[in-house]
Structures are given as C-alpha cells and as structure tokens.
Motif scaffolding. Structure first.
Motif, mmCIF file in Angstrom:
data_model
loop_
_atom_site.group_PDB
_atom_site.id
_atom_site.type_symbol
_atom_site.label_atom_id
_atom_site.label_comp_id
_atom_site.label_asym_id
_atom_site.label_seq_id
_atom_site.Cartn_x
_atom_site.Cartn_y
_atom_site.Cartn_z
ATOM 1 N N ALA A 175 0.865 -1.282 0.076
ATOM 2 C CA ALA A 175 -0.001 -0.159 0.123
ATOM 3 C C ALA A 175 0.723 1.384 0.041
ATOM 4 C CB ALA A 175 -0.881 0.137 1.073
ATOM 5 N N LEU A 176 2.236 1.244 0.497
ATOM 6 C CA LEU A 176 2.997 2.223 0.530
ATOM 7 C C LEU A 176 3.856 2.389 -0.774
ATOM 8 C CD1 LEU A 176 4.524 1.826 4.165
ATOM 9 C CD2 LEU A 176 2.626 3.325 3.436
ATOM 10 N N LEU A 177 3.886 1.577 -1.764
ATOM 11 C CA LEU A 177 4.660 1.441 -2.775
ATOM 12 C C LEU A 177 4.089 2.685 -3.752
ATOM 13 C CD1 LEU A 177 4.859 -2.069 -4.079
ATOM 14 C CD2 LEU A 177 6.758 -0.457 -3.023
ATOM 15 N N GLN A 178 2.948 2.832 -4.195
ATOM 16 C CA GLN A 178 2.794 3.577 -5.163
ATOM 17 C C GLN A 178 1.270 3.960 -4.701
ATOM 18 O OE1 GLN A 178 2.869 1.757 -9.028
ATOM 19 N NE2 GLN A 178 5.130 1.802 -9.089
ATOM 20 N N MET A 179 1.089 5.299 -5.239
ATOM 21 C CA MET A 179 -0.332 5.969 -4.783
ATOM 22 C C MET A 179 -1.114 6.178 -6.166
ATOM 23 S SD MET A 179 -1.043 8.618 -1.956
ATOM 24 C CE MET A 179 -2.227 8.681 -0.940
ATOM 25 N N THR A 180 -2.191 5.104 -6.256
ATOM 26 C CA THR A 180 -3.066 5.463 -7.461
ATOM 27 C C THR A 180 -4.225 6.841 -6.955
ATOM 28 O OG1 THR A 180 -4.561 3.977 -6.976
ATOM 29 C CG2 THR A 180 -2.443 3.170 -8.244
ATOM 30 N N SER A 181 -4.822 6.880 -8.023
ATOM 31 C CA SER A 181 -6.010 7.875 -7.916
ATOM 32 C C SER A 181 -6.993 7.383 -6.448
ATOM 33 C CB SER A 181 -6.785 8.386 -9.150
ATOM 34 O OG SER A 181 -7.199 7.217 -9.719
ATOM 35 N N PHE A 182 -7.161 5.944 -6.850
ATOM 36 C CA PHE A 182 -8.042 5.243 -5.832
ATOM 37 C C PHE A 182 -7.572 5.401 -4.568
ATOM 38 C CE2 PHE A 182 -8.877 1.505 -3.522
ATOM 39 C CZ PHE A 182 -10.339 1.558 -3.341
ATOM 40 N N ASP A 183 -6.205 5.345 -4.324
ATOM 41 C CA ASP A 183 -5.573 5.386 -3.102
ATOM 42 C C ASP A 183 -5.723 6.695 -2.535
ATOM 43 O OD1 ASP A 183 -4.618 2.702 -3.153
ATOM 44 O OD2 ASP A 183 -2.760 3.226 -4.275
ATOM 45 N N LEU A 184 -5.592 7.686 -3.363
ATOM 46 C CA LEU A 184 -5.822 9.195 -2.849
ATOM 47 C C LEU A 184 -7.248 9.333 -2.332
ATOM 48 C CD1 LEU A 184 -4.730 12.138 -2.558
ATOM 49 C CD2 LEU A 184 -5.433 12.373 -4.794
ATOM 50 N N ILE A 185 -8.220 8.965 -3.278
ATOM 51 C CA ILE A 185 -9.560 9.032 -2.746
ATOM 52 C C ILE A 185 -9.788 8.353 -1.348
ATOM 53 C CG2 ILE A 185 -11.882 8.276 -3.492
ATOM 54 C CD1 ILE A 185 -11.090 8.890 -6.356
ATOM 55 N N LEU A 186 -9.221 7.250 -1.234
ATOM 56 C CA LEU A 186 -9.337 6.481 -0.069
ATOM 57 C C LEU A 186 -8.617 7.056 1.168
ATOM 58 C CD1 LEU A 186 -10.355 3.678 1.168
ATOM 59 C CD2 LEU A 186 -7.998 2.778 0.565
ATOM 60 N N LEU A 187 -7.490 7.583 0.961
ATOM 61 C CA LEU A 187 -6.870 8.498 1.988
ATOM 62 C C LEU A 187 -7.789 9.611 2.423
ATOM 63 C CD1 LEU A 187 -4.251 8.409 3.443
ATOM 64 C CD2 LEU A 187 -3.336 10.092 1.801
ATOM 65 N N LEU A 188 -8.431 10.246 1.387
ATOM 66 C CA LEU A 188 -8.887 11.453 1.692
ATOM 67 C C LEU A 188 -10.272 11.079 2.663
ATOM 68 C CD1 LEU A 188 -9.136 13.262 -1.613
ATOM 69 C CD2 LEU A 188 -7.940 14.134 0.580
ATOM 70 N N ILE A 189 -10.832 9.896 2.280
ATOM 71 C CA ILE A 189 -12.011 9.471 3.021
ATOM 72 C C ILE A 189 -11.776 9.016 4.366
ATOM 73 C CG2 ILE A 189 -13.759 7.612 3.157
ATOM 74 C CD1 ILE A 189 -13.830 7.852 0.011
ATOM 75 N N ILE A 190 -10.548 8.182 4.408
ATOM 76 C CA ILE A 190 -10.127 7.886 5.894
ATOM 77 C C ILE A 190 -9.841 9.206 6.553
ATOM 78 C CG2 ILE A 190 -8.155 6.830 7.030
ATOM 79 C CD1 ILE A 190 -8.075 4.752 4.702
ATOM 80 N N SER A 191 -9.079 10.018 6.140
ATOM 81 C CA SER A 191 -8.927 11.407 6.896
ATOM 82 C C SER A 191 -9.940 12.063 7.300
ATOM 83 C CB SER A 191 -8.083 12.342 6.111
ATOM 84 O OG SER A 191 -8.669 12.653 4.909
ATOM 85 N N GLU A 192 -11.070 12.235 6.463
ATOM 86 C CA GLU A 192 -12.401 12.737 6.870
ATOM 87 C C GLU A 192 -12.904 11.833 8.254
ATOM 88 O OE1 GLU A 192 -15.314 15.434 7.472
ATOM 89 O OE2 GLU A 192 -13.630 15.465 6.277
ATOM 90 N N ALA A 193 -13.101 10.449 7.957
ATOM 91 C CA ALA A 193 -13.703 9.721 8.983
ATOM 92 C C ALA A 193 -13.051 9.719 10.131
ATOM 93 C CB ALA A 193 -13.865 8.301 8.342
ATOM 94 N N THR A 194 -11.490 9.695 10.164
ATOM 95 C CA THR A 194 -10.653 9.883 11.149
ATOM 96 C C THR A 194 -11.095 11.230 12.010
ATOM 97 O OG1 THR A 194 -9.000 8.610 10.186
ATOM 98 C CG2 THR A 194 -8.491 9.848 12.153
ATOM 99 N N GLN A 195 -10.975 12.185 11.287
ATOM 100 C CA GLN A 195 -11.144 13.652 11.886
ATOM 101 C C GLN A 195 -12.668 13.664 12.685
ATOM 102 O OE1 GLN A 195 -13.602 15.882 10.343
ATOM 103 N NE2 GLN A 195 -13.339 17.488 12.172
ATOM 104 N N GLN A 196 -13.489 12.927 12.144
ATOM 105 C CA GLN A 196 -14.920 12.989 12.765
ATOM 106 C C GLN A 196 -14.930 12.046 13.944
ATOM 107 O OE1 GLN A 196 -17.915 11.533 9.865
ATOM 108 N NE2 GLN A 196 -17.781 13.794 8.899
ATOM 109 N N ALA A 197 -14.186 10.768 13.892
ATOM 110 C CA ALA A 197 -13.620 10.074 15.145
ATOM 111 C C ALA A 197 -13.067 10.730 16.161
ATOM 112 C CB ALA A 197 -13.312 8.865 14.778
ATOM 113 N N LEU A 198 -12.331 11.468 15.789
ATOM 114 C CA LEU A 198 -11.414 12.066 16.801
ATOM 115 C C LEU A 198 -11.939 13.155 17.462
ATOM 116 C CD1 LEU A 198 -7.780 12.422 14.615
ATOM 117 C CD2 LEU A 198 -8.318 10.991 16.708
ATOM 118 N N LEU A 199 -12.506 14.026 16.661
ATOM 119 C CA LEU A 199 -13.187 15.151 17.483
ATOM 120 C C LEU A 199 -14.672 15.059 17.874
ATOM 121 C CD1 LEU A 199 -11.595 17.959 15.206
ATOM 122 C CD2 LEU A 199 -10.873 17.372 17.293
ATOM 123 N N GLY A 200 -15.300 14.273 17.119
ATOM 124 C CA GLY A 200 -16.749 14.037 17.571
ATOM 125 C C GLY A 200 -17.397 15.505 17.337
ATOM 126 N N ASN A 201 -18.065 15.789 18.332
ATOM 127 C CA ASN A 201 -18.852 17.184 18.414
ATOM 128 C C ASN A 201 -17.990 18.494 18.803
ATOM 129 O OD1 ASN A 201 -21.229 16.159 17.210
ATOM 130 N ND2 ASN A 201 -21.846 15.417 19.170
#
Length: 150
Positions: free
Chosen positions: A25-51
């Motif tokens: 997963a660390l070798l090369q980043m495809t457009s799918f990987d970038l989209i997945l990373l963005l989704i993970i970061s958004e979900a992570t942000q919501q989980a970290l901060l809550g309300n």
C-alpha cells in the motif's frame, strides 16, 4: 479525557489497518488510493473530534497523537521485536535475477512492481540484471544491480 482515549484508539486502529494492508500500500499511490486516503482522513477527523470543534480539542488531539507516535518510536528504538512487529523487516524479492515467488506472494508485490523500481532507479530493464531487489520496511523497493563485467 474522552478525546485522548479516542485519539489513542484511532491511532491504534489505523496502525493495525495499515499493517494488515501491507507495505504494498505504501509503494505507489493511485487515484483510488488518494480518494481512499481522503475518505479515511475525513472519517478519522470525525472520530477524533466528535462534536468538539474547539481549538483546545483539536490541540489536545494533535498532542495526543504526537505523544503516542513518540512512545511507539521509543518502543521501537529499545526493542527490536517491537520494531519488527510494528514496521516489519526487509524482504528479498529477487535474488540473482530470480524472483522469489513465495516472498512476492507473501507481501503482495508483483515482478512488474520490482521492474518499475529497477527502471526508475537504475535504468535496469531485465530481471536478470538485478542482483537483489529488497522490499524495505518503509515500502520502498531497493535495487542492487548485478556487477557489470568490464
């Protein structure tokens, strides 16, 4: 205190998920990987901060994540077993021009991935010209060319 526990939990979950996903997963980043990373970061942000969208809450979360990361760094520094468990160890993918099929399957890397790295880093276009191809702990493939006969 709740925010600290959430930050530690999210950190550990992401650590496990990326460990399971493997170094490929660390070798090369495809457009799918970038989209997945963005989704993970958004979900992570919501989980970290809550309300809690306060500056204090964000700073507490950031400090917690950095401290957890530093603790894992110290743990890896003083325990080679922990380092191997968390980061993995290098894997020889090609030896003297011959692909190590079991190892390639184990780490989910193809000969094409090895050849991309060989071409980019050394201009090598034949597998036989590779003395060793090693998948490093950071996901990069190191290429050691065969000695050329002068």
């Amino acid at each position: 205190m709740d925010m600290i526990f959430r930050a530690v939990a999210v950190y550990l979950i992401l650590l496990v998920v990326f460990k399971i996903a493997g170094r490929r997963a660390l070798l090369q980043m495809t457009s799918f990987d970038l989209i997945l990373l963005l989704i993970i970061s958004e979900a992570t942000q919501q989980a970290l901060l809550g309300n809690d969208f306060s500056i204090t809450g964000a700073m507490l979360t950031i400090v917690t994540l950095v401290v957890v990361d530093m603790l894992f760094g110290y743990l890896k520094k003083y325990s080679s077993r922990a380092e191997s468990l968390l980061d993995g160890s290098p894997v020889i993918l090609v030896a003297h021009g011959k692909p190590q099929e079991e190892k390639l399957k184990q780490v989910n890397v193809s000969c094409d991935d090895v050849m991309v790295s060989a071409r980019q880093d050394h201009g090598i276009y034949l597998l036989e010209k590779i003395k060793y191809a090693i998948l490093e702990s950071n996901g990069h493939i190191s290429i050691i060319p065969e000695e050329s006969e002068s």
